[in-house]
Design a protein around this motif. Sequence first.
Motif, PDB file in Angstrom:
ATOM      1  N   LEU A 150       0.830  -1.215   0.000  1.00 51.39           N
ATOM      2  CA  LEU A 150       0.000   0.000   0.000  1.00 51.39           C
ATOM      3  C   LEU A 150       0.862   1.262   0.000  1.00 51.39           C
ATOM      4  O   LEU A 150       0.544   2.241  -0.697  1.00 51.39           O
ATOM      5  N   MET A 151       1.938   1.259   0.756  1.00 51.49           N
ATOM      6  CA  MET A 151       2.818   2.437   0.787  1.00 51.49           C
ATOM      7  C   MET A 151       3.472   2.679  -0.568  1.00 51.49           C
ATOM      8  O   MET A 151       3.583   3.826  -1.016  1.00 51.49           O
ATOM      9  N   VAL A 152       3.895   1.597  -1.233  1.00 45.83           N
ATOM     10  CA  VAL A 152       4.501   1.744  -2.560  1.00 45.83           C
ATOM     11  C   VAL A 152       3.457   2.230  -3.557  1.00 45.83           C
ATOM     12  O   VAL A 152       3.730   3.104  -4.396  1.00 45.83           O
ATOM     13  N   MET A 153       2.241   1.701  -3.479  1.00 46.82           N
ATOM     14  CA  MET A 153       1.172   2.163  -4.368  1.00 46.82           C
ATOM     15  C   MET A 153       0.875   3.644  -4.136  1.00 46.82           C
ATOM     16  O   MET A 153       0.683   4.408  -5.099  1.00 46.82           O
ATOM     17  N   GLY A 154       0.842   4.036  -2.862  1.00 46.17           N
ATOM     18  CA  GLY A 154       0.630   5.449  -2.565  1.00 46.17           C
ATOM     19  C   GLY A 154       1.716   6.320  -3.167  1.00 46.17           C
ATOM     20  O   GLY A 154       1.444   7.397  -3.713  1.00 46.17           O
ATOM     21  N   HIS A 155       2.947   5.832  -3.086  1.00 46.89           N
ATOM     22  CA  HIS A 155       4.062   6.586  -3.681  1.00 46.89           C
ATOM     23  C   HIS A 155       3.909   6.663  -5.192  1.00 46.89           C
ATOM     24  O   HIS A 155       4.145   7.716  -5.804  1.00 46.89           O
ATOM     25  N   GLN A 156       3.521   5.554  -5.831  1.00 44.37           N
ATOM     26  CA  GLN A 156       3.350   5.557  -7.279  1.00 44.37           C
ATOM     27  C   GLN A 156       2.295   6.568  -7.705  1.00 44.37           C
ATOM     28  O   GLN A 156       2.503   7.353  -8.640  1.00 44.37           O
ATOM     29  N   ILE A 157       1.147   6.538  -7.037  1.00 49.49           N
ATOM     30  CA  ILE A 157       0.074   7.476  -7.388  1.00 49.49           C
ATOM     31  C   ILE A 157       0.513   8.908  -7.102  1.00 49.49           C
ATOM     32  O   ILE A 157       0.280   9.826  -7.893  1.00 49.49           O
ATOM     33  N   GLY A 158       1.202   9.107  -5.974  1.00 49.97           N
ATOM     34  CA  GLY A 158       1.703  10.436  -5.638  1.00 49.97           C
ATOM     35  C   GLY A 158       2.684  10.958  -6.670  1.00 49.97           C
ATOM     36  O   GLY A 158       2.667  12.146  -7.023  1.00 49.97           O
ATOM     37  N   ALA A 159       3.546  10.073  -7.174  1.00 49.32           N
ATOM     38  CA  ALA A 159       4.514  10.487  -8.200  1.00 49.32           C
ATOM     39  C   ALA A 159       3.788  10.915  -9.473  1.00 49.32           C
ATOM     40  O   ALA A 159       4.173  11.904 -10.123  1.00 49.32           O
ATOM     41  N   ALA A 160       2.730  10.177  -9.839  1.00 54.01           N
ATOM     42  CA  ALA A 160       1.954  10.559 -11.018  1.00 54.01           C
ATOM     43  C   ALA A 160       1.276  11.904 -10.816  1.00 54.01           C
ATOM     44  O   ALA A 160       1.221  12.742 -11.724  1.00 54.01           O
ATOM     45  N   VAL A 161       0.748  12.129  -9.606  1.00 53.83           N
ATOM     46  CA  VAL A 161       0.127  13.421  -9.283  1.00 53.83           C
ATOM     47  C   VAL A 161       1.156  14.546  -9.351  1.00 53.83           C
ATOM     48  O   VAL A 161       0.887  15.626  -9.897  1.00 53.83           O
ATOM     49  N   ALA A 162       2.345  14.296  -8.795  1.00 49.27           N
ATOM     50  CA  ALA A 162       3.409  15.317  -8.820  1.00 49.27           C
ATOM     51  C   ALA A 162       3.809  15.637 -10.257  1.00 49.27           C
ATOM     52  O   ALA A 162       3.992  16.815 -10.612  1.00 49.27           O
ATOM     53  N   ASN A 163       3.929  14.598 -11.079  1.00 49.49           N
ATOM     54  CA  ASN A 163       4.278  14.822 -12.483  1.00 49.49           C
ATOM     55  C   ASN A 163       3.202  15.633 -13.191  1.00 49.49           C
ATOM     56  O   ASN A 163       3.503  16.527 -13.994  1.00 49.49           O
ATOM     57  N   ALA A 164       1.935  15.306 -12.897  1.00 49.05           N
ATOM     58  CA  ALA A 164       0.833  16.050 -13.519  1.00 49.05           C
ATOM     59  C   ALA A 164       0.868  17.512 -13.084  1.00 49.05           C
ATOM     60  O   ALA A 164       0.629  18.420 -13.893  1.00 49.05           O
ATOM     61  N   ARG A 165       1.164  17.746 -11.790  1.00 55.27           N
ATOM     62  CA  ARG A 165       1.250  19.125 -11.295  1.00 55.27           C
ATOM     63  C   ARG A 165       2.389  19.882 -11.971  1.00 55.27           C
ATOM     64  O   ARG A 165       2.226  21.033 -12.403  1.00 55.27           O
ATOM     65  N   ILE A 166       3.533  19.212 -12.089  1.00 52.90           N
ATOM     66  CA  ILE A 166       4.683  19.852 -12.731  1.00 52.90           C
ATOM     67  C   ILE A 166       4.375  20.170 -14.191  1.00 52.90           C
ATOM     68  O   ILE A 166       4.733  21.239 -14.705  1.00 52.90           O
ATOM     69  N   MET A 167       3.679  19.237 -14.868  1.00 52.08           N
ATOM     70  CA  MET A 167       3.323  19.479 -16.266  1.00 52.08           C
ATOM     71  C   MET A 167       2.366  20.661 -16.392  1.00 52.08           C
ATOM     72  O   MET A 167       2.479  21.457 -17.320  1.00 52.08           O
ATOM     73  N   ARG A 168       1.400  20.768 -15.448  1.00 51.99           N
ATOM     74  CA  ARG A 168       0.486  21.913 -15.491  1.00 51.99           C
ATOM     75  C   ARG A 168       1.246  23.216 -15.285  1.00 51.99           C
ATOM     76  O   ARG A 168       1.019  24.211 -15.992  1.00 51.99           O
ATOM     77  N   GLU A 169       2.157  23.223 -14.306  1.00 51.19           N
ATOM     78  CA  GLU A 169       2.940  24.433 -14.044  1.00 51.19           C
ATOM     79  C   GLU A 169       3.820  24.783 -15.239  1.00 51.19           C
ATOM     80  O   GLU A 169       3.940  25.954 -15.608  1.00 51.19           O
ATOM     81  N   LEU A 170       4.428  23.745 -15.826  1.00 55.98           N
ATOM     82  CA  LEU A 170       5.277  23.982 -16.995  1.00 55.98           C
ATOM     83  C   LEU A 170       4.457  24.498 -18.170  1.00 55.98           C
ATOM     84  O   LEU A 170       4.880  25.421 -18.880  1.00 55.98           O
ATOM     85  N   SER A 171       3.267  23.914 -18.366  1.00 55.50           N
ATOM     86  CA  SER A 171       2.401  24.367 -19.452  1.00 55.50           C
ATOM     87  C   SER A 171       2.001  25.820 -19.265  1.00 55.50           C
ATOM     88  O   SER A 171       1.974  26.608 -20.219  1.00 55.50           O
ATOM     89  N   ALA A 172       1.688  26.194 -18.020  1.00 54.44           N
ATOM     90  CA  ALA A 172       1.319  27.586 -17.739  1.00 54.44           C
ATOM     91  C   ALA A 172       2.487  28.531 -18.022  1.00 54.44           C
ATOM     92  O   ALA A 172       2.304  29.618 -18.585  1.00 54.44           O
ATOM     93  N   LYS A 173       3.701  28.094 -17.640  1.00 48.74           N
ATOM     94  CA  LYS A 173       4.874  28.928 -17.905  1.00 48.74           C
ATOM     95  C   LYS A 173       5.139  29.046 -19.403  1.00 48.74           C
ATOM     96  O   LYS A 173       5.512  30.115 -19.898  1.00 48.74           O
ATOM     97  N   LEU A 174       4.948  27.929 -20.126  1.00 52.55           N
ATOM     98  CA  LEU A 174       5.150  27.967 -21.577  1.00 52.55           C
ATOM     99  C   LEU A 174       4.137  28.899 -22.241  1.00 52.55           C
ATOM    100  O   LEU A 174       4.483  29.634 -23.166  1.00 52.55           O
ATOM    101  N   ASP A 175       2.891  28.853 -21.754  1.00 50.12           N
ATOM    102  CA  ASP A 175       1.877  29.767 -22.297  1.00 50.12           C
ATOM    103  C   ASP A 175       2.281  31.216 -22.056  1.00 50.12           C
ATOM    104  O   ASP A 175       2.100  32.074 -22.935  1.00 50.12           O
ATOM    105  N   LYS A 176       2.835  31.470 -20.879  1.00 47.04           N
ATOM    106  CA  LYS A 176       3.268  32.835 -20.563  1.00 47.04           C
ATOM    107  C   LYS A 176       4.436  33.248 -21.456  1.00 47.04           C
ATOM    108  O   LYS A 176       4.488  34.383 -21.944  1.00 47.04           O
ATOM    109  N   VAL A 177       5.376  32.309 -21.668  1.00 49.17           N
ATOM    110  CA  VAL A 177       6.516  32.601 -22.542  1.00 49.17           C
ATOM    111  C   VAL A 177       6.033  32.875 -23.969  1.00 49.17           C
ATOM    112  O   VAL A 177       6.514  33.798 -24.632  1.00 49.17           O
ATOM    113  N   ARG A 178       5.076  32.045 -24.434  1.00 48.24           N
ATOM    114  CA  ARG A 178       4.543  32.261 -25.789  1.00 48.24           C
ATOM    115  C   ARG A 178       3.878  33.623 -25.898  1.00 48.24           C
ATOM    116  O   ARG A 178       4.030  34.326 -26.912  1.00 48.24           O
ATOM    117  N   GLU A 179       3.129  33.987 -24.860  1.00 47.81           N
ATOM    118  CA  GLU A 179       2.468  35.292 -24.871  1.00 47.81           C
ATOM    119  C   GLU A 179       3.496  36.415 -24.903  1.00 47.81           C
ATOM    120  O   GLU A 179       3.353  37.383 -25.677  1.00 47.81           O
TER     121      GLU A 179
END
Length: 448
Positions: free
Chosen positions: A182-211
Amino acid sequence: MPSSRGRGLRVRRRWMAAPKPPGTRDIVTVAFDESRLTERNAALSVLLRLSNVLAGATDLGELLHEALEVVCGHFQLDTARLYLLDSETNTLVLKASRGLDPAGLEIVRMDEGFSGRSARNRCLIAQNVSDLTDRERAALLSSKGLKVVVCVPMIVLDRVEGVMNLSSRGFFELDSEKIDLLMVMGHQIGAAVANARIMRELSAKLDKVREQRETIKFFAYSVSHDLKSPAVGLYGLTKRLKTRYGESLDETGRLYCDQILKAAERIVTLVEQINTYITAREVPRPMRKVCLKSVLSGLRDEFSIRIRERGVRWVEPQVLPEVVGDEMLLTRAVQNLIDNALKHGGEELREIRFEWREDERSYILAISDDGAGIREDQRARLFQPFHRGAAKGVEGTGLGLAILKEVAKRHGGEVWVESEPGRGTTFFFSISKQLDAACRETGTEGSR
């Protein structure tokens, strides 16, 4: 059980190995079979399924729901909730649920319930609902038929991403292996969530750079357009003033006219270079067959007076290839290199030489001079916009070599320099042959 020996390698096999190629030794090849993995090791098998779910989903909500399905299916649990930590409010916010109506459980404070305690203490918590000290919350959970709750913190790189709350309406047995899983599964899901958050932040920064990039591009276009007309007008009026009334002006007046003419010429040149730089970077243009021999012929005529006055030899091969490219940009790139050699070659300059070669991927053009050369500490910044080098008293915009770099990139190539002080300089830039294929596919022209 059979084993493989040789050079210290010893592998005890409990699986079906793929056939070994004749004559090979010390190699064990295993054909992967997920169904056999499930038979051998159920924990690894469910981690593999969870990894596939997390890797395949693109939407965060879909990812979390599918992850809960895998976890609940493996542990045969009735219900599950998945909370993510809102760092601004420091609360756990429900993002996915399975098997129950989540009304009243949408937000969890860090100081309440099993989930809040699990996140706060960063530990797995398993407890009977009846043992919960918060009687109001215990009544809410009991009203939904829940008897046992297991909360798993999702911790990634020492950051709590959220909590996975698993519930049972009956008996649920835990042991150390299930807790570890269960702890490893929690870490796996958490890592996916962290990656998704980083991608959202990166996408927002890229949109700002494009603007910002679009704003800068619009500003550059506007300034260059608005500057050119008055500069051309200033040049024309000053030239007319000098032509018609030059005899009436004293020597100082005529000198001022010359200085105004030269300043106006510099403004027009800078505007043209800015426009070329922007075009090379941003503006899609058609790619056509370009005869490099014709390009050099036109440039030789353009520079003939300066070359003759300097006593410089112009050396070019009898045969030059036809390439696919943007003729205007390629002409400007070579023009900038010739101008660069004449400006920076110094008194030692006696020859400008053109050569070419090709490999499987590219045509490579080389423009050499035997002039003053470039110091090593200057080469790293040569292709940066507005870099003027170390030469004193040499006019220029600092965009010539930056344009060369962008032209090479537009043509799928690269640019580089070889130089030695006192022994001359050679600039190379390549043109991708893939543009040839694009041209053939589209008939007579393509675009890049």
